[in-house]
Enzyme design. Structure first.
Site, mmCIF file in Angstrom:
data_model
loop_
_atom_site.group_PDB
_atom_site.id
_atom_site.type_symbol
_atom_site.label_atom_id
_atom_site.label_comp_id
_atom_site.label_asym_id
_atom_site.label_seq_id
_atom_site.Cartn_x
_atom_site.Cartn_y
_atom_site.Cartn_z
ATOM 1 C CG ASP A 182 87.784 48.997 41.356
ATOM 2 O OD1 ASP A 182 88.637 49.663 41.955
ATOM 3 O OD2 ASP A 182 86.990 48.247 41.937
ATOM 4 C CG ASP A 220 89.454 47.669 34.471
ATOM 5 O OD1 ASP A 220 88.230 47.788 34.283
ATOM 6 O OD2 ASP A 220 89.940 47.153 35.493
#
Length: 310
Positions: A29, A27
Site C-alpha cells: 500500500d 511494501d
C-alpha cells in the site's frame, strides 16, 4: 547523508544500481497500490524485475488479510505473485507463536479474523476475535468478567472492534510475565490519498495495551528484523544484495537500514522529499536512520530508467 534521486542517475549509474541487488522486497500500500487502485506502472515493474531474474517478495504490515486473501488482491489488481512471495504480519505472527508458545496454551487475540485464520492454519489455539463491547459500567464489568486460565500469549493486530473490555483483558493477561506479548506492527496511521481524516492504525492499539500493561511487545512487522531472519532462513537472501522499496520511512526504510539492505523511498505514499531533506540535515542519529539511500517519484520510475526489458 543525502539520498540519491533515481531519475538523475547516469546510464552507467542506472546499470550499476540495477546490478547491485538480486532480491527486491517491496511494501504494497502506497508503493504498488493505494486502497484498491494500482499505481501506474507498478505491475510492469514487477514483471520486468522477474524477467531479469530478481527475486521478489511483497512485505506488508497488513494484518487484516490472510496469505490467501492478499494473494487474491494481487491477482485482482494484475500482479504476478505466488503465496510464497507474500509476507504479511498475520502470517509472521502465527509463525512466531507456533515456534515460541507452549502448545497447551491459547492466544488471546485483539485483531481481525485473518489473524485467527493464520493461527488456525498452524494449529495454534486462540480466541478473542470479534465484538466485545462495554455494555455496563466499568465497575460492574470488572465484577463480572472472567479471565481464562490457559492464556500463554496476547497478540495485537488491527481490530475494527477494539474496545475497553479487550484492553482490560489483554493488560490483565499480561500481568503474568510468562505470557508472551506480540504485536503485528506499530504503524501509527493509514495513508489515504485525498482524505481529510487521520485514520488510526495498529500502532495506536498496541500503544494502548503497552501503556496499560507496562510491557513492550515483540513486533513481527517492519521495522523489526524478524522478517529478515525469516527470509534468510527460508530463502537464503543476502542482505548486501537486497533492495527494500517503501513509502514509509519509519517502517520500510528503517527496516531496510537495520537489516543491511539498500533502501529506496517512493513518493506515492506517506513520506515526502521534504521529510527526507529535513532528516538528512539533522544531527539526530535516529532521524538520520530514516533517510533512504535512494528515492523516486514512484515505482514507475524504475521501469522508465532501469535497464529492464518491457
Amino acid at each position: 547523508m543525502m539520498s540519491i534521486c533515481i531519475e538523475t542517475l547516469s546510464a552507467e549509474g542506472r546499470r550499476d544500481f540495477f546490478n547491485s541487488f538480486d532480491t527486491v522486497l517491496t511494501d504494497c500500500d502506497g508503493v504498488l497500490w493505494i486502497m484498491n487502485n494500482t499505481i501506474p506502472g507498478a505491475t510492469q515493474v514487477i514483471i520486468d524485475f522477474k524477467k531479469n531474474d530478481k527475486k521478489i517478495f511483497f512485505v506488508t504490515n497488513n494484518s487484516t488479510k490472510s496469505h490467501v486473501q492478499l494473494l487474491e488482491k494481487f491477482h485482482s489488481l494484475g500482479f504476478q505473485a505466488s503465496v510464497n512471495d507474500v509476507i504479511n504480519t498475520s502470517f509472521l505472527a502465527a509463525k512466531y507463536l507456533k515456534a515460541n508458545l507452549d502448545p497447551s496454551k491459547r492466544v488471546y487475540v485483539i485483531g481481525s479474523p485473518a489473524l485467527a485464520c493464520e493461527l488456525n492454519a498452524l494449529n495454534v489455539k486462540n480466541f478473542g476475535v470479534g465484538e466485545d463491547y462495554l455494555k455496563t459500567s466499568v465497575p460492574e464489568f470488572v465484577d463480572n468478567v472472567k479471565l481464562e486460565s490457559d492464556v500463554g500469549a496476547v497478540l495485537v493486530g488491527f481490530d475494527d472492534h477494539f474496545s475497553y473490555p479487550k484492553l482490560l483483558k489483554a493488560a490483565s493477561y499480561l500481568k503474568d510475565e510468562n505470557v508472551l506479548f506480540v504485536a503485528t506492527n506499530t504503524d501509527e496511521n493509514f495513508s489515504v490519498a485525498g482524505s481529510d481524516f487521520v485514520i488510526p492504525a495498529t500502532g495506536c492499539l498496541v500503544c494502548s495495551v503497552k501503556c496499560s500493561a507496562g510491557r513492550e511487545p515483540f513486533v513481527v512487522g517492519k521495522p523489526s528484523s524478524y522478517i529478515c531472519n525469516v527470509l534468510m532462513e527460508t530463502n537464503k537472501i543476502d542482505p548486501s544484495r537486497t533492495l527494500m522499496i517503501g513509502d514509509r520511512c519509519n517502517t520500510d526504510i528503517l527496516f531496510g537500514k537495520r537489516c543491511g539492505f539498500k533502501t529506496l523511498l517512493v513518493l506515492t505514499g506517506v513520506n515526502s522529499l521534504k521529510d527526507v531533506e529535513e532528516w538528512s540535515k539533522s544531527d539526530d542519529p535516529t532521524l538520520q536512520e530514516l533517510v533512504p539511500d535512494y528515492y523516486a517519484e514512484s515505482i514507475d520510475s524504475l521501469r522508465a530508467t532501469f535497464p529492464v526489458s518491457s
